[in-house]
Design a protein around this motif. Structure first.
Motif, PDB file in Angstrom:
ATOM      1  N   THR A   7       0.805  -0.899  -0.287  1.00 60.12           N
ATOM      2  CA  THR A   7      -0.400   0.302  -0.137  1.00 60.12           C
ATOM      3  C   THR A   7       0.890   1.377   0.280  1.00 60.12           C
ATOM      4  O   THR A   7       0.591   2.267  -0.406  1.00 60.12           O
ATOM      5  CB  THR A   7      -1.067  -0.059   1.505  1.00 60.12           C
ATOM      6  OG1 THR A   7      -0.006   0.138   2.353  1.00 60.12           O
ATOM      7  CG2 THR A   7      -1.970  -1.417   1.123  1.00 60.12           C
ATOM      8  N   GLY A  25      -3.367   1.667  -7.340  1.00 60.28           N
ATOM      9  CA  GLY A  25      -5.092   0.505  -6.695  1.00 60.28           C
ATOM     10  C   GLY A  25      -4.724  -0.169  -7.776  1.00 60.28           C
ATOM     11  O   GLY A  25      -5.118  -1.663  -7.473  1.00 60.28           O
ATOM     12  N   GLY A  75      -3.916  -4.745  -7.024  1.00 60.14           N
ATOM     13  CA  GLY A  75      -5.433  -5.119  -7.161  1.00 60.14           C
ATOM     14  C   GLY A  75      -5.459  -6.736  -8.565  1.00 60.14           C
ATOM     15  O   GLY A  75      -5.575  -7.208  -8.263  1.00 60.14           O
ATOM     16  N   SER A 104      -2.824  -9.249  -7.758  1.00 57.49           N
ATOM     17  CA  SER A 104      -3.751  -9.420  -6.384  1.00 57.49           C
ATOM     18  C   SER A 104      -5.060 -10.522  -7.125  1.00 57.49           C
ATOM     19  O   SER A 104      -4.765 -11.795  -6.629  1.00 57.49           O
ATOM     20  CB  SER A 104      -4.561  -8.721  -5.575  1.00 57.49           C
ATOM     21  OG  SER A 104      -3.986  -8.335  -4.342  1.00 57.49           O
ATOM     22  N   ARG A 161      -9.408  -1.877  -4.907  1.00 60.90           N
ATOM     23  CA  ARG A 161      -8.001  -1.526  -4.639  1.00 60.90           C
ATOM     24  C   ARG A 161      -7.956   0.042  -4.968  1.00 60.90           C
ATOM     25  O   ARG A 161      -7.119   0.921  -4.906  1.00 60.90           O
ATOM     26  CB  ARG A 161      -6.473  -2.110  -5.103  1.00 60.90           C
ATOM     27  CG  ARG A 161      -6.531  -3.189  -3.697  1.00 60.90           C
ATOM     28  CD  ARG A 161      -7.344  -3.735  -2.670  1.00 60.90           C
ATOM     29  NE  ARG A 161      -6.485  -4.636  -1.915  1.00 60.90           N
ATOM     30  CZ  ARG A 161      -6.354  -6.245  -2.349  1.00 60.90           C
ATOM     31  NH1 ARG A 161      -6.021  -6.890  -3.415  1.00 60.90           N
ATOM     32  NH2 ARG A 161      -5.929  -6.692  -1.413  1.00 60.90           N
ATOM     33  N   MET A 176      -9.359   2.287  -3.662  1.00 64.00           N
ATOM     34  CA  MET A 176      -8.491   2.535  -1.713  1.00 64.00           C
ATOM     35  C   MET A 176      -8.021   3.916  -2.510  1.00 64.00           C
ATOM     36  O   MET A 176      -7.397   4.486  -1.984  1.00 64.00           O
ATOM     37  CB  MET A 176      -7.976   1.155  -1.734  1.00 64.00           C
ATOM     38  CG  MET A 176      -6.275   1.280  -0.507  1.00 64.00           C
ATOM     39  SD  MET A 176      -5.796   0.421  -0.784  1.00 64.00           S
ATOM     40  CE  MET A 176      -4.516   0.133  -2.320  1.00 64.00           C
ATOM     41  N   THR A 199      -4.918   5.044   3.924  1.00 65.16           N
ATOM     42  CA  THR A 199      -4.526   3.657   2.821  1.00 65.16           C
ATOM     43  C   THR A 199      -4.781   2.992   3.097  1.00 65.16           C
ATOM     44  O   THR A 199      -5.264   1.880   2.694  1.00 65.16           O
ATOM     45  CB  THR A 199      -3.448   4.545   2.099  1.00 65.16           C
ATOM     46  OG1 THR A 199      -2.865   5.937   1.125  1.00 65.16           O
ATOM     47  CG2 THR A 199      -3.433   3.945   0.678  1.00 65.16           C
ATOM     48  N   PRO A 200      -3.588   2.571   3.721  1.00 59.22           N
ATOM     49  CA  PRO A 200      -3.827   1.154   4.250  1.00 59.22           C
ATOM     50  C   PRO A 200      -5.553   0.335   5.213  1.00 59.22           C
ATOM     51  O   PRO A 200      -5.601  -0.696   5.122  1.00 59.22           O
ATOM     52  CB  PRO A 200      -2.646   0.214   5.207  1.00 59.22           C
ATOM     53  CG  PRO A 200      -2.474   2.088   5.533  1.00 59.22           C
ATOM     54  CD  PRO A 200      -3.033   2.711   4.533  1.00 59.22           C
ATOM     55  N   ASN A 227      -8.010  -0.294   2.001  1.00 55.73           N
ATOM     56  CA  ASN A 227      -7.203  -1.389   1.435  1.00 55.73           C
ATOM     57  C   ASN A 227      -8.541  -2.130   2.465  1.00 55.73           C
ATOM     58  O   ASN A 227      -8.941  -3.465   2.181  1.00 55.73           O
ATOM     59  CB  ASN A 227      -6.506  -1.649   1.902  1.00 55.73           C
ATOM     60  CG  ASN A 227      -5.826  -2.976   0.402  1.00 55.73           C
ATOM     61  OD1 ASN A 227      -5.838  -2.866   0.075  1.00 55.73           O
ATOM     62  ND2 ASN A 227      -4.898  -3.691   1.542  1.00 55.73           N
ATOM     63  N   THR A 228      -8.408  -2.278   4.268  1.00 55.43           N
ATOM     64  CA  THR A 228      -8.777  -3.315   4.599  1.00 55.43           C
ATOM     65  C   THR A 228     -10.294  -3.085   4.633  1.00 55.43           C
ATOM     66  O   THR A 228     -11.316  -4.277   4.787  1.00 55.43           O
ATOM     67  CB  THR A 228      -8.092  -3.042   6.559  1.00 55.43           C
ATOM     68  OG1 THR A 228      -6.568  -3.435   6.284  1.00 55.43           O
ATOM     69  CG2 THR A 228      -8.445  -4.283   7.454  1.00 55.43           C
ATOM     70  N   PHE A 254     -11.356  -4.047   1.364  1.00 58.80           N
ATOM     71  CA  PHE A 254     -11.164  -5.495   0.792  1.00 58.80           C
ATOM     72  C   PHE A 254     -12.266  -6.472   2.015  1.00 58.80           C
ATOM     73  O   PHE A 254     -12.910  -7.578   1.511  1.00 58.80           O
ATOM     74  CB  PHE A 254      -9.922  -6.009   1.827  1.00 58.80           C
ATOM     75  CG  PHE A 254      -9.349  -7.227   0.936  1.00 58.80           C
ATOM     76  CD1 PHE A 254      -9.399  -7.263  -0.165  1.00 58.80           C
ATOM     77  CD2 PHE A 254      -9.852  -8.723   1.910  1.00 58.80           C
ATOM     78  CE1 PHE A 254      -9.032  -9.081  -0.371  1.00 58.80           C
ATOM     79  CE2 PHE A 254      -9.267 -10.198   1.563  1.00 58.80           C
ATOM     80  CZ  PHE A 254      -9.088 -10.491   0.374  1.00 58.80           C
TER      81      PHE A 254
END
Length: 203
Positions: free
Chosen positions: A42, A61, A65, A68, A99, A102, A132-133, A136-137, A140
């Motif tokens: 991130t 992002g 993504g 992933s 993402r 995010m 940012t993180p 993300n959490t 997600f």
């Protein structure tokens, strides 16, 4: 002048994309802290979102993504394989759309903070880096619960964790590792963004 600015923007974006890919495909992207492995992926997204704006944040992002999603297609982990088997489209949303949102929202939050606190550049950089993180959490896990909470794999995981409801599932699934990632991204991305913005005269 405009062409020069566009070239600089594209060069910066390409550099951050390259860093993101290096972090993703090498051990450099993961910091081992005791039994925990904290992701640094991130960090480039946060830096791009705060120095280049929402478009760059969304693109970075999307790259994050996409890596992933590719890993999910390849079945790199039991969870990603289970999600992709249940719904490829849902997996795309969890991996990629989450993402993109995010990076986009991180840039918007940073811009809002700069507008509200124009003289607090340092605080805004570290707050944006933390956002940012956390985003993300949130995205997600939010999409994961929304699209996949009822599949057998997630239900079995919830039972293994001892989660009686969705909220407890999210808390137990996120755990200490996410908090470590939040702190690392906050410190690293904030510390890098501040001098970069000064160098680019974005203050």
């Amino acid at each position: 002048m405009k062409n020069r600015t566009n070239v600089r923007w594209l060069t910066q974006l390409a550099l951050l994309v390259a860093i993101l890919l290096v972090l993703n495909y090498t051990p450099l992207g993961y910091l081992q802290i005791g039994p925990l492995s904290a992701s640094l992926l991130t960090v480039p997204v946060a830096i791009g979102a705060m120095t280049m704006g929402p478009t760059a944040g969304a693109i970075l992002g999307a790259v994050f993504g996409a890596t992933s999603f590719i890993q999910a297609v390849e079945g790199k982990s039991a969870m990603s394989a289970a999600l992709f088997s249940a719904s490829p489209l849902g997996t795309f949303v969890v991996c990629v759309v989450a993402r993109v949102l995010m990076g986009l929202c991180a840039a918007w939050i940073f811009r809002a903070l700069r507008k509200v606190l124009p003289k607090q550049e340092k605080f805004c950089c570290f707050a944006g880096a933390l956002a940012t993180p956390v985003l993300n959490t949130v995205f997600f896990m939010g999409f994961l619960v929304l699209l996949f909470y009822n599949i057998d794999y997630v239900q079995n995981l919830a039972q293994t964790l001892g989660a009686d409801n969705i909220f407890m599932f999210i808390v137990l699934c996120v755990g200490v590792q996410a908090v470590v990632e939040w702190v690392i991204c906050c410190l690293v991305a904030g510390a890098v963004t501040l001098p970069v913005r000064k160098f680019l005269k974005l203050n």
